[in-house]
Scaffold this active site. Structure first.
Site, PDB file in Angstrom:
ATOM      1  N   ASP A  21      -3.395   8.197  -1.108  1.00 23.41           N
ATOM      2  CA  ASP A  21      -3.792   7.120  -0.193  1.00 23.41           C
ATOM      3  C   ASP A  21      -5.216   6.666  -0.496  1.00 23.41           C
ATOM      4  O   ASP A  21      -5.505   5.466  -0.603  1.00 23.41           O
ATOM      5  CB  ASP A  21      -3.677   7.647   1.244  1.00 23.41           C
ATOM      6  CG  ASP A  21      -4.246   6.680   2.272  1.00 23.41           C
ATOM      7  OD1 ASP A  21      -3.882   5.487   2.225  1.00 23.41           O
ATOM      8  OD2 ASP A  21      -5.047   7.120   3.117  1.00 23.41           O
TER       9      ASP A  21
ATOM     10  N   ASP B 126     -21.714  13.822 -27.517  1.00 24.55           N
ATOM     11  CA  ASP B 126     -20.322  14.274 -27.399  1.00 24.55           C
ATOM     12  C   ASP B 126     -19.561  13.450 -26.360  1.00 24.55           C
ATOM     13  O   ASP B 126     -19.028  13.952 -25.389  1.00 24.55           O
ATOM     14  CB  ASP B 126     -20.265  15.772 -27.048  1.00 24.55           C
ATOM     15  CG  ASP B 126     -21.136  16.121 -25.850  1.00 24.55           C
ATOM     16  OD1 ASP B 126     -21.925  15.259 -25.424  1.00 24.55           O
ATOM     17  OD2 ASP B 126     -21.019  17.249 -25.348  1.00 24.55           O
TER      18      ASP B 126
ATOM     19  N   GLU C 225      -0.045   5.664  12.583  1.00 19.02           N
ATOM     20  CA  GLU C 225      -1.389   5.176  12.903  1.00 19.02           C
ATOM     21  C   GLU C 225      -1.421   3.678  13.164  1.00 19.02           C
ATOM     22  O   GLU C 225      -2.119   3.214  14.071  1.00 19.02           O
ATOM     23  CB  GLU C 225      -2.342   5.510  11.756  1.00 19.02           C
ATOM     24  CG  GLU C 225      -3.771   5.105  12.033  1.00 19.02           C
ATOM     25  CD  GLU C 225      -4.688   5.377  10.842  1.00 19.02           C
ATOM     26  OE1 GLU C 225      -5.823   4.880  10.862  1.00 19.02           O
ATOM     27  OE2 GLU C 225      -4.257   6.078   9.918  1.00 19.02           O
ATOM     28  N   ASP C 226      -0.663   2.908  12.378  1.00 18.03           N
ATOM     29  CA  ASP C 226      -0.797   1.448  12.418  1.00 18.03           C
ATOM     30  C   ASP C 226       0.354   0.713  13.085  1.00 18.03           C
ATOM     31  O   ASP C 226       0.349  -0.514  13.149  1.00 18.03           O
ATOM     32  CB  ASP C 226      -0.977   0.911  10.984  1.00 18.03           C
ATOM     33  CG  ASP C 226      -2.273   1.396  10.354  1.00 18.03           C
ATOM     34  OD1 ASP C 226      -3.209   1.705  11.111  1.00 18.03           O
ATOM     35  OD2 ASP C 226      -2.341   1.472   9.118  1.00 18.03           O
TER      36      ASP C 226
ATOM     37  N   HIS D  58       0.822  -1.221   0.000  1.00 16.62           N
ATOM     38  CA  HIS D  58       0.000   0.000   0.000  1.00 16.62           C
ATOM     39  C   HIS D  58       0.855   1.269   0.000  1.00 16.62           C
ATOM     40  O   HIS D  58       0.685   2.124  -0.892  1.00 16.62           O
ATOM     41  CB  HIS D  58      -0.966  -0.021   1.178  1.00 16.62           C
ATOM     42  CG  HIS D  58      -1.718   1.258   1.364  1.00 16.62           C
ATOM     43  ND1 HIS D  58      -2.579   1.774   0.413  1.00 16.62           N
ATOM     44  CD2 HIS D  58      -1.717   2.161   2.393  1.00 16.62           C
ATOM     45  CE1 HIS D  58      -3.090   2.916   0.852  1.00 16.62           C
ATOM     46  NE2 HIS D  58      -2.579   3.173   2.050  1.00 16.62           N
TER      47      HIS D  58
ATOM     48  N   HIS E 245       3.236   7.187   5.605  1.00 13.31           N
ATOM     49  CA  HIS E 245       2.008   7.832   6.064  1.00 13.31           C
ATOM     50  C   HIS E 245       1.180   6.999   7.042  1.00 13.31           C
ATOM     51  O   HIS E 245       0.399   7.545   7.815  1.00 13.31           O
ATOM     52  CB  HIS E 245       1.144   8.256   4.858  1.00 13.31           C
ATOM     53  CG  HIS E 245       0.406   7.131   4.208  1.00 13.31           C
ATOM     54  ND1 HIS E 245       0.984   6.308   3.273  1.00 13.31           N
ATOM     55  CD2 HIS E 245      -0.876   6.677   4.360  1.00 13.31           C
ATOM     56  CE1 HIS E 245       0.102   5.412   2.860  1.00 13.31           C
ATOM     57  NE2 HIS E 245      -1.035   5.614   3.509  1.00 13.31           N
TER      58      HIS E 245
END
Length: 721
Positions: free
Chosen positions: A139, A259, A76-77, A48, A72
């Protein structure tokens, strides 16, 4: 899985002497931090951040941004901290990562508030550094590309959030490639049937229409050659979501959309763009109202191009876009094409241009500071991002961009808050117009001000911009808060006299600070405001005040009531206990003087400003002039102890001796108290007597009136309203 060498090779293609070591170190750190983690697809989690970094490299962003893309999710993880990122990769990278990191350690009332607060944090961070949003968009784009592995309900939630927020933000930044992919991916999850129909239709159209596309490209190429203009021509299929939008807007089936292919002419200079436009219009008839000049007036996201729709070969409508190669870069990569790397010696003119490009961000920052509720912030953000633009002029010729449908009030607030607050009128193209007039492209607006003029609540019905809406609400809240505090003091002092309490002294002695805390109000003014808005009753506050004073002075007496005529809060004895308000408890209740409703007749409640809920008779003619959204369902409470209610009656009778005495005797026998009266005699020998009486309910009143009619000489006995 993408390899880090692919990313560094792309970076080396557009940056001279890039800091590849920074990117390599970020890659190694991310690989170690996410070691052992897997995505729902089963692939290593590292895939990722690598894909995110690749998207950022394709957008031709700088090394710190790509490093932040790799890092990034580490905060958080994993166990990584922002301080650790700052120590290893520098403050610049750490700030970007921090801006992207979700607020996962805070408690919120609901998931909706948490999501809204995440978006608010991202907006705040990107105002400092636009690269925060670039990483977040990359992301989100990769997450959308791998959304198949989520549960179906999550797919819909994520796709809707992407369509509501991230796609419009990509549009604002001019990141057309990101916007296009996000919108098409969202459509595939939100409306899979529509997406498949358009996909099948495009497959058929590509096969059938290739010959036609080649023909138009050939004709346009010949125009360039014949007039010795350097440039290239190509045709492209519009993306699926834009086709869906056109079908929905115009109520068309796929086969009726002509169009689908847009032709693009890329030239060297702006002069050549206008030359090509003239040549195209001389060959094919332009469609009225379908020409747009975004070169003279660029969009807020820096997009520039000439757009025209013409009746092409075989009578088909075709859209042609004409722009320079530099404009083409901006159209594809938006802000990334203009990204200002941290170079020395940057010119002031270039800095000014960059500042103008992000003026919309500053506007968002202006009004978001005053929206305490994250959900209200989200609603305003969606409104501002989704609306099409209209371009208008100040009297000095300065261009202002506003959402489509904006009014002179929106324009006034876009110039300055004070101009909006004192807006009394407006001229559009030299003519006086109402303040709710919708502005059109090219209008010149002059605002007429008056220092005595204040924002009106009615303006909220027609303003379009979040800034105007926020400023108006803020002004009204401030004014109403001041009024509610003053009213609360009056109410407290009035009730305090009945309870033998000196409210002014209690405030001076600091007891209201204790009360504010006990009632969970942030300050004394907040407590007073709640009283003024009828959220807390004065009696409830004063009873607690009495207890607080007694505790402080070591006393334990009950408050003594001082009887005063006509000071009952609700306007009648025990009235507050006789009314049931649907969904509301503990509010101040007053009865309307215009209709003096009685138990037994239909009633309706109205939330007044600072004076509680006013109870009207359901047949009161004044209800028509009240704001519908403030009306409440109310009813009389049965089984309560009988209480008295005021009513006005009129008696027309013969003017004879003893008449008044007989009337008073009948009313006394009917247990009706006369509160006040007014008498008038006419030249015809009759008299009109008007009384304010106290009765228990509507039936009591009617029985009393019927009894009065039995008196000899009484011509009429009716209720007044």
């Amino acid at each position: 899985m993408i390899r880090i060498n692919e990313i560094t090779d792309i970076v080396s293609s557009y940056i001279d002497d890039p800091d590849l070591a920074l990117i390599q170190r970020a890659y190694v750190f991310s690989a170690r931090a996410h070691e052992g983690q897997v995505r729902l697809s089963g692939e290593p989690y590292l895939a990722h951040p690598l894909h995110v970094a690749k998207i950022l490299a394709d957008m031709r962003l700088d090394e710190p941004t790509i490093a932040a893309g790799l890092l990034h999710d580490t905060v958080e993880d994993t166990d990584t901290t922002i301080d650790e990122i700052a120590d290893l990769f520098g403050e610049e990278v750490a700030d970007i990562v921090d801006g992207v990191t979700k607020i996962s350690m805070m408690d919120f009332e609901s998931k909706a508030i948490a999501k809204a607060e995440n978006i608010r944090k991202m907006i705040l961070a990107m105002a400092e550094d636009i690269r925060v949003l670039m990483v977040k968009l990359a992301d989100r784009l990769h997450n959308m590309r791998t959304l198949d592995f989520q549960k179906s309900y999550k797919q819909i939630l994520i796709a809707q959030e992407t369509m509501d927020i991230y796609s419009p933000l990509a549009n604002r930044l001019g990141l057309y490639m990101v916007k296009r992919d996000l919108e098409d991916l969202c459509l595939s999850y939100l409306k899979p049937d529509v997406y498949q129909d358009i996909t099948d239709g495009l497959a058929r159209h590509t096969t059938i229409g290739k010959e036609y596309v080649d023909k138009v490209v050939g004709l346009l190429t010949d125009i360039l050659k014949d007039n010795e203009i350097k440039g290239t021509v190509y045709g492209r299929t519009k993306h699926k979501y834009s086709i869906h939008k056109k079908m929905t807007r115009q109520g068309l089936d796929f086969e009726e959309v002509h169009d689908i292919i847009a032709f693009r002419v890329i030239t060297d200079t702006v002069k050549d763009c206008y030359s090509v436009l003239g040549l195209v219009h001389s060959m094919w008839k332009p469609v009225s109202g379908r020409f747009k000049d975004y070169i003279s007036i660029p969009k807020a996201n820096m997009y520039q191009s000439l757009h025209t729709t013409v009746i092409g070969p075989e009578g088909e409508r075709i859209e042609i876009q004409i722009r320079t190669s530099e404009m083409q870069q901006v159209a594809e990569y938006g802000v990334a094409a203009h990204w200002q790397y941290k170079e020395t010696g940057t010119s002031t003119a270039k800095q000014n241009r960059d500042a103008e490009r992000f003026s919309w961000l500053r506007q968002i920052m202006d009004w978001q500071r005053e929206l305490e509720d994250p959900r209200e912030f989200m609603a305003s953000l969606r409104f501002d991002l989704f609306n099409e633009e209209v371009y208008v002029f100040t009297p000095a010729g300065e261009i202002k961009e506003l959402p489509d449908g904006s009014t002179p009030v929106d324009f006034a607030y876009s110039i300055h808050s004070e101009l909006g607050n004192h807006c009394a009128g407006a001229k559009v193209n030299g003519r006086l117009v109402p303040l709710n007039t919708s502005l059109k492209n090219g209008d010149t607006i002059e605002v007429i001000t008056d220092k005595k003029r204040k924002p009106s609540r009615d303006w909220l019905k027609f303003v379009k911009t979040a800034k105007a809406r926020t400023r108006i609400k803020h002004y009204i809240r401030t004014e109403e808060r001041t009024s509610s505090i003053m009213l609360a003091k009056e109410m407290l002092e009035k009730e305090g006299r009945r309870m033998n309490l000196n409210v002014a002294k209690a405030m001076k002695d600091g007891y209201f600070v204790i009360l504010a805390d006990e009632f969970s109000c942030g300050s004394v003014d907040d407590l007073l405001s709640n009283i003024g808005y009828s959220r807390i009753t004065p009696k409830k506050v004063l009873r607690r005040l009495y207890a607080v004073i007694n505790e402080a002075e070591g006393l334990a007496e009950e408050p003594k009531q001082v009887e005063q005529h006509g000071v009952e809060e609700a306007g009648s004895k025990g009235a507050a206990n006789s009314i049931n308000i649907e969904g509301v408890d503990n509010v101040l209740i007053r009865f309307a003087g215009c209709c003096t409703p009685l138990p037994g007749e239909p009633i309706i409640g109205y939330i007044s400003r600072g004076r509680g809920v006013v109870i009207h008779s359901a047949t009161c003619p004044n209800i028509k002039s009240l704001e519908a959204e403030r009306l409440l369902n109310v009813s009389w409470v049965g089984g309560q102890e009988e209480s008295s209610h005021p009513a006005q009656i009129r008696i027309r009778c013969r003017n004879r001796k003893g008449m008044l005495a007989e009337i008073c005797t009948i009313l006394t026998n009917m247990d009706v108290n006369i509160d006040s009266g007014n008498f008038k005699s006419d030249v015809d020998g009759s008299s009109v007597l008007e009384f304010t009486v106290e009765v228990t309910d509507l039936g009591h009143l009617h029985r009393s009136l019927n009894k009065l009619k039995t008196i000899e000489g009484v011509l009429e006995a009716t209720r007044l309203s």
